[in-house]
Design a protein around this motif. Sequence first.
Motif, PDB file in Angstrom:
ATOM      1  N   THR A 102       4.992  -0.052 -24.896  1.00  0.00           N
ATOM      2  CA  THR A 102       5.713  -1.308 -25.104  1.00  0.00           C
ATOM      3  C   THR A 102       5.247  -1.968 -26.401  1.00  0.00           C
ATOM      4  O   THR A 102       4.243  -1.564 -26.994  1.00  0.00           O
ATOM      5  N   GLY A 103       5.975  -3.004 -26.786  1.00  0.00           N
ATOM      6  CA  GLY A 103       5.622  -3.764 -27.983  1.00  0.00           C
ATOM      7  C   GLY A 103       4.215  -4.318 -27.905  1.00  0.00           C
ATOM      8  O   GLY A 103       3.526  -4.474 -28.913  1.00  0.00           O
ATOM      9  N   GLN A 104       3.752  -4.603 -26.686  1.00  0.00           N
ATOM     10  CA  GLN A 104       2.393  -5.147 -26.517  1.00  0.00           C
ATOM     11  C   GLN A 104       1.349  -4.026 -26.407  1.00  0.00           C
ATOM     12  O   GLN A 104       0.175  -4.290 -26.169  1.00  0.00           O
ATOM     13  N   GLY A 105       1.796  -2.788 -26.502  1.00  0.00           N
ATOM     14  CA  GLY A 105       0.848  -1.679 -26.462  1.00  0.00           C
ATOM     15  C   GLY A 105       0.549  -1.170 -25.055  1.00  0.00           C
ATOM     16  O   GLY A 105      -0.285  -0.294 -24.869  1.00  0.00           O
ATOM     17  N   ALA A 106       1.231  -1.732 -24.044  1.00  0.00           N
ATOM     18  CA  ALA A 106       1.026  -1.217 -22.679  1.00  0.00           C
ATOM     19  C   ALA A 106       1.730   0.135 -22.562  1.00  0.00           C
ATOM     20  O   ALA A 106       2.708   0.405 -23.270  1.00  0.00           O
ATOM     21  N   ARG A 107       1.206   0.974 -21.671  1.00  0.00           N
ATOM     22  CA  ARG A 107       1.790   2.304 -21.473  1.00  0.00           C
ATOM     23  C   ARG A 107       2.268   2.444 -20.039  1.00  0.00           C
ATOM     24  O   ARG A 107       1.523   2.176 -19.114  1.00  0.00           O
ATOM     25  N   TRP A 108       3.496   2.843 -19.900  1.00  0.00           N
ATOM     26  CA  TRP A 108       4.073   3.034 -18.561  1.00  0.00           C
ATOM     27  C   TRP A 108       4.693   4.417 -18.464  1.00  0.00           C
ATOM     28  O   TRP A 108       5.624   4.733 -19.202  1.00  0.00           O
TER      29      TRP A 108
END
Length: 495
Positions: A102-108
């Motif tokens: 994601t834009g915030q650097g989270a990974r899903w």
Amino acid sequence: MRSLLDLQFDNTFARLPVGFHSPVSPTPLAGMHLVSASPGAAALLDLPPESLRDDEVLNGLAGVQTLPGTEPVAMCYAGHQFGHYVPQLGDGRAMILGEVVTGQGARWELQLKGAGLTPYSRDGDGRAVLRSTVREYLCSEAVHALGIPTTRALCMFGSCEEVYRERIESGALLVRMAPSHVRFGSFEVFYYRDQHAQLRQLADYVIDHDYPQLREQAQPYLALLGEVVRRTARLMAQWQLVGFAHGVMNTDNMSILGLTLDYGPFGFMDAYDPGFICNHSDYHGRYAFDQQPSVGLWNLSCLAQAMLPLLDADNGEAAAEQARAALTEYQPVLVEAYAQGMRSKLGLREEHNDDQLLSGRLLDLMASNRVDYTNLFRELADLRLDDPTSDRALRDRFLDRAGFDAWVADYRARLRTEHSADPVRAAAMRQVNPRYVLRNYLAQQAIVQAERGDYAEIERLLTLLSRPFDDQPGMQAYAAEPPDWGRQLEVSCSS
Ligand code: AMP
Ligand code: MG
């Protein structure tokens, strides 16, 4: 509108070598259509839930065309099922599509469940039925809203494809997400095959991907085991506190991140019954509600065993000693988390030596009087210290009135010792004791309607259960205890 087609993928799991997974492609379901999308889960990917209605997205998820950036694989793992080691399980009907950054650097990691055959399907058909998909979809989101770590559910699809279980049902597809779907069984498969290089590679992957702070530790693998021990202990405490039974706590259903994983025949308890068995196929009650804490430890010992070669490759006895030491943390962490949680449920701010006695006595009374677990704790917030009429409705829940009177007198005395203020305590208790949980009969009502093509009840429950601690106007009926038909619903592994 931003959609799944615009997401950035970085498929770290798919880049692991052959042996960790196999390439797959989803097999389209006839007549696939969106049933529901979770706004909360979609927001984690910065997606508007409406974007999941897009035809191109549907074709991508159905496997008609490839979603840009995805590299579908099925994960290889093994596991102890009902105490017996099964050397190869693997994603028999799940496919990891890819990993969104994601834009915030989270990974899903996005995973399809019910997308068709994989090399690990064994005798299965690779499909999931509408009934079990509705249950997993709603429960993932409800458990998250209760503040309990879990995989999430992005959206679910129905279809007109016939799937054969005990009867003919329709096929469905769940899109679920988690930072990682690695399980205890992912470690076991390499351990029992004596593939120690792969075992190490998996541990390195998990540390780099999910526990990067452990790299700084003197012994990162031991630190990893310790972290999983603590997370699992806290998860078990949270399940027990909310009256949730998982139903199939095999080691292949135990997340390395300490998430609630693989919702099958789970159940939230209605009347409190410590021996509650939610899985109709669990004849011996191995996974009964009150067994969950000890099964959690048993499963962690399987993980610890599988990690032995990583702890000290040259000295088996030293490795075993380290593993044992890591496991000894389990019980104190669980007991502390449970005790703290139970004090919060009772509205106690201070910690007293006999708190456990007080909560234990209440639970015993609830068990012998078959009192509804969720509602009793919720209504306990209405009790006022100096108003004996405030607990009349509570008292009526117990056949053993004298038992309740004795308990409530001690409870009041205990509250007085910490100068508990009614409104403050009530507000705090309502933040930890849910008004609404996904009772089996509520899920069943949504399923029956969905099987007729009406998805409104799914939507209603999704919205309701996203705020389980708030009294919601007009929704009182959803806090009701099960009607007679809803008490003995049989839920099995067959999903
Ligand atoms: P579960 O208990 O649902 O987590 O499943 C245990 C194992 O059986 C996993 O390896 C699943 O992938 C596999 N499995 C369950 N249902 C099916 C199915 N319908 N088709 C293929 N594999 C399945
Ligand atoms: Mg499973």
